[in-house]
Design a protein around this motif. Sequence first.
Motif, PDB file in Angstrom:
ATOM      1  N   SER A   1       0.806  -1.219  -0.146  1.00 37.02           N
ATOM      2  CA  SER A   1      -0.106   0.438   0.321  1.00 37.02           C
ATOM      3  C   SER A   1       0.412   1.521  -0.055  1.00 37.02           C
ATOM      4  N   THR A   2       1.827   1.253   0.333  1.00 41.84           N
ATOM      5  CA  THR A   2       2.941   2.585   0.985  1.00 41.84           C
ATOM      6  C   THR A   2       3.443   2.733  -0.655  1.00 41.84           C
ATOM      7  N   ILE A   3       3.435   1.594  -1.292  1.00 43.30           N
ATOM      8  CA  ILE A   3       4.539   2.137  -2.536  1.00 43.30           C
ATOM      9  C   ILE A   3       3.147   2.610  -3.506  1.00 43.30           C
ATOM     10  N   MET A   4       2.128   1.982  -3.523  1.00 45.54           N
ATOM     11  CA  MET A   4       0.865   2.892  -4.812  1.00 45.54           C
ATOM     12  C   MET A   4       0.795   3.816  -4.210  1.00 45.54           C
ATOM     13  N   LYS A   5       0.599   4.095  -2.485  1.00 44.89           N
ATOM     14  CA  LYS A   5       0.049   5.584  -1.615  1.00 44.89           C
ATOM     15  C   LYS A   5       0.947   7.129  -2.116  1.00 44.89           C
ATOM     16  N   ILE A   6       2.700   6.329  -2.801  1.00 43.77           N
ATOM     17  CA  ILE A   6       3.513   7.011  -3.141  1.00 43.77           C
ATOM     18  C   ILE A   6       3.031   7.374  -5.049  1.00 43.77           C
ATOM     19  N   VAL A   7       2.317   7.113  -5.006  1.00 44.93           N
ATOM     20  CA  VAL A   7       2.082   6.947  -7.032  1.00 44.93           C
ATOM     21  C   VAL A   7       1.308   7.715  -6.918  1.00 44.93           C
ATOM     22  N   TYR A   8       0.534   7.192  -5.667  1.00 46.55           N
ATOM     23  CA  TYR A   8      -0.800   8.711  -5.471  1.00 46.55           C
ATOM     24  C   TYR A   8      -1.452   9.769  -4.808  1.00 46.55           C
ATOM     25  N   GLY A   9       0.429  10.471  -5.077  1.00 46.41           N
ATOM     26  CA  GLY A   9       0.255  11.826  -4.227  1.00 46.41           C
ATOM     27  C   GLY A   9       0.053  11.201  -2.169  1.00 46.41           C
ATOM     28  N   LEU A  10       0.110  10.510  -1.982  1.00 46.86           N
ATOM     29  CA  LEU A  10      -0.767  10.289  -0.880  1.00 46.86           C
ATOM     30  C   LEU A  10       0.979  10.620   0.202  1.00 46.86           C
ATOM     31  N   TYR A  11       1.873   9.841   0.114  1.00 44.46           N
ATOM     32  CA  TYR A  11       3.504  10.023   0.401  1.00 44.46           C
ATOM     33  C   TYR A  11       4.240  10.536  -0.803  1.00 44.46           C
ATOM     34  N   ARG A  12       5.146  11.166   0.615  1.00 44.53           N
ATOM     35  CA  ARG A  12       6.077  11.107  -0.806  1.00 44.53           C
ATOM     36  C   ARG A  12       7.112  10.495  -0.785  1.00 44.53           C
ATOM     37  N   PRO A  13       8.016   9.555  -1.955  1.00 44.17           N
ATOM     38  CA  PRO A  13       9.176   9.541  -1.219  1.00 44.17           C
ATOM     39  C   PRO A  13      10.974   9.860  -0.603  1.00 44.17           C
ATOM     40  N   ASP A  14      11.701   9.267  -0.441  1.00 42.21           N
ATOM     41  CA  ASP A  14      12.489   9.543   0.668  1.00 42.21           C
ATOM     42  C   ASP A  14      13.442   9.499  -0.335  1.00 42.21           C
ATOM     43  N   ALA A  15      13.374   8.680  -1.527  1.00 43.87           N
ATOM     44  CA  ALA A  15      14.528   8.519  -2.986  1.00 43.87           C
ATOM     45  C   ALA A  15      13.931   7.926  -4.115  1.00 43.87           C
ATOM     46  N   GLY A  16      14.465   7.903  -4.944  1.00 44.62           N
ATOM     47  CA  GLY A  16      13.462   6.902  -6.304  1.00 44.62           C
ATOM     48  C   GLY A  16      12.839   7.370  -6.834  1.00 44.62           C
ATOM     49  N   GLU A  17      13.118   7.118  -8.440  1.00 40.99           N
ATOM     50  CA  GLU A  17      11.640   8.057  -9.106  1.00 40.99           C
ATOM     51  C   GLU A  17      10.436   7.238  -9.814  1.00 40.99           C
ATOM     52  N   VAL A  18       9.737   8.058 -10.175  1.00 41.80           N
ATOM     53  CA  VAL A  18       8.091   7.786 -10.935  1.00 41.80           C
ATOM     54  C   VAL A  18       8.308   7.878 -11.876  1.00 41.80           C
ATOM     55  N   ARG A  19       8.345   6.726 -12.815  1.00 40.69           N
ATOM     56  CA  ARG A  19       7.321   8.042 -14.968  1.00 40.69           C
ATOM     57  C   ARG A  19       6.149   7.315 -14.946  1.00 40.69           C
ATOM     58  N   PHE A  20       6.033   8.069 -15.592  1.00 40.54           N
ATOM     59  CA  PHE A  20       4.704   7.496 -15.864  1.00 40.54           C
ATOM     60  C   PHE A  20       4.060   8.056 -17.042  1.00 40.54           C
ATOM     61  N   ASP A  21       3.529   7.695 -18.676  1.00 38.79           N
ATOM     62  CA  ASP A  21       3.825   7.079 -19.874  1.00 38.79           C
ATOM     63  C   ASP A  21       4.850   7.709 -20.303  1.00 38.79           C
ATOM     64  N   GLY A  22       5.814   6.738 -20.022  1.00 39.31           N
ATOM     65  CA  GLY A  22       7.357   7.393 -20.477  1.00 39.31           C
ATOM     66  C   GLY A  22       7.860   8.860 -19.777  1.00 39.31           C
ATOM     67  N   LYS A  23       7.523   9.210 -18.749  1.00 37.66           N
ATOM     68  CA  LYS A  23       8.123  10.870 -18.338  1.00 37.66           C
ATOM     69  C   LYS A  23       8.228  10.906 -16.699  1.00 37.66           C
ATOM     70  N   PRO A  24       9.659  11.059 -16.312  1.00 33.99           N
ATOM     71  CA  PRO A  24       9.288  11.171 -15.008  1.00 33.99           C
ATOM     72  C   PRO A  24       8.390  12.189 -14.147  1.00 33.99           C
ATOM     73  N   VAL A  25       7.824  11.861 -13.123  1.00 34.65           N
ATOM     74  CA  VAL A  25       6.786  13.254 -12.518  1.00 34.65           C
ATOM     75  C   VAL A  25       7.464  12.925 -10.876  1.00 34.65           C
ATOM     76  N   ASN A  26       6.671  14.423 -10.929  1.00 37.31           N
ATOM     77  CA  ASN A  26       6.833  14.989  -9.437  1.00 37.31           C
ATOM     78  C   ASN A  26       5.659  14.938  -8.692  1.00 37.31           C
ATOM     79  N   ILE A  27       4.543  13.932  -8.303  1.00 40.73           N
ATOM     80  CA  ILE A  27       3.484  13.359  -7.534  1.00 40.73           C
ATOM     81  C   ILE A  27       3.777  13.608  -6.231  1.00 40.73           C
TER      82      ILE A  27
END
Length: 497
Positions: A41-67
Amino acid sequence: MLEVTHIKKAFGDCVANADVSFSVKKGTIHAIVGENGAGKSTIMKIVYGLYRPDAGEVRFDGKPVNIRTPHDAIALGIGMVHQHFMLVDTMTVAENIILGAETGTAISLDLDEARERVRTLSAELKLNVDPDAVIEDLSVGAQQRVELLKALFRNANFLILDEPTAVLTPQEVAEFFAILRRMKEQGKTIVIITHKLEEVLAISDEVTVMRDGTVVGTVETATTNSAELARMIVGRDVLLRVEKGEAKPADIVLDVSGLRIERKHGPPVEDVTFSVRSGEIVGIAGVEGNGQTELIECLAGLIRPNSGSVKFSGRDITNASAREVKELGIGHIPEDRLKRGLLKNSDLAENSILGTHYKPPIAASAGMIDSAAVASRVGGIIERFDVRPADASLAARSLSGGNQQKLIIGREFELEPKLLLVSQPTRGVDIGAIEFIHRKLVELRDRGAAVLLVSAELEEVTALADRLLVIRDGKIVGEVDPRVASVEEIGLLMTGG
């Protein structure tokens, strides 16, 4: 469509995501499985913007995003349906769906337009949801569909579903999966976080397995099976069936006669008569909402019956309070752990002594709490029932649903009850913990306790029960031997077919 790379997230000393990397293909149904506390749940809450990651990258539709917030996620077309529904009971379906996404102005809210759009979306996916229905009047399955509509109303093309079938009946699960397949055909991408391996195999294209905050691997669903997935999840072979010997029932512990309980919704619990003996597990099967909740809460002293009688070891406890019931040696594992089982903002130590905080050894002289006794109690529960993280100072709300459940079960088992009332014991619990909880219930029976079990999982209640009662419309409509009765026979009794 989604790629997460080397995501790390910690809450104080508790590491939820140690190093998480995986990807989700566009137009697929992707399952994420793992033990309670594995970080799903934590990793998907990061994808949804409920949590901010301490490190790492999220890419959506091929582009880096800052959610940074859910608003950022929604703007990208990402929607999330949470394990515990986010609905206002007294509002209509349409009103709930437009909350936070209102059309028109604050002065002239265009509810008619929203209602029509909800009706159109519902028809497209055959959701059968009335936009004018009030939430508190809907079944759990219908509320689940409202949550889906809420995400689709915001134009979500990437949906995250956290334990979407945890509170659904088998019939509702089949309907829900048909909806997900239609959504997939429309080009939507779906991520399901779940513990139910048979459902993973039935609905997903790929499955990612997590353990201890990392990804063990991602496999194509068509190339695996339940046993292999369970081994990946737990790190060992898991017994996927209940092992128990013959029951040795003795004296009647619970005797219920002619019980009637008026309900706010639906017909009353009426003329309910049955008994439970020491050394046996009696199961109650039925579609949720047919009176099981009120029956168990009445037996636990939380609500009073309108008529009838309840006896415990020959003593009349029909109108006993919850405290009186507990002091007699009756344990209760409620179906709603957040509403009835825990104080969410209190720590694990405080939650471990609920119901015994006023008695020795927890209560010392002059009404003071013995901190050493509390530490011993919570430490024993954490160790014996594998509650994670193993930190007694954490607030109960910070635990995953499965670990909250293990804390409640541990607390009730520590009291060595003569009778255990247990509702939905493995809801939202991982495969390894399910095996553990089933074993504990059988051990309790074998030590001479009486167990009354309610479960929406038909396989669970038939595997555990020595005798099985079927409830429909508030009445016990039959008793079957779970060793010989077929699922179809029980299902017909449950539905009146």
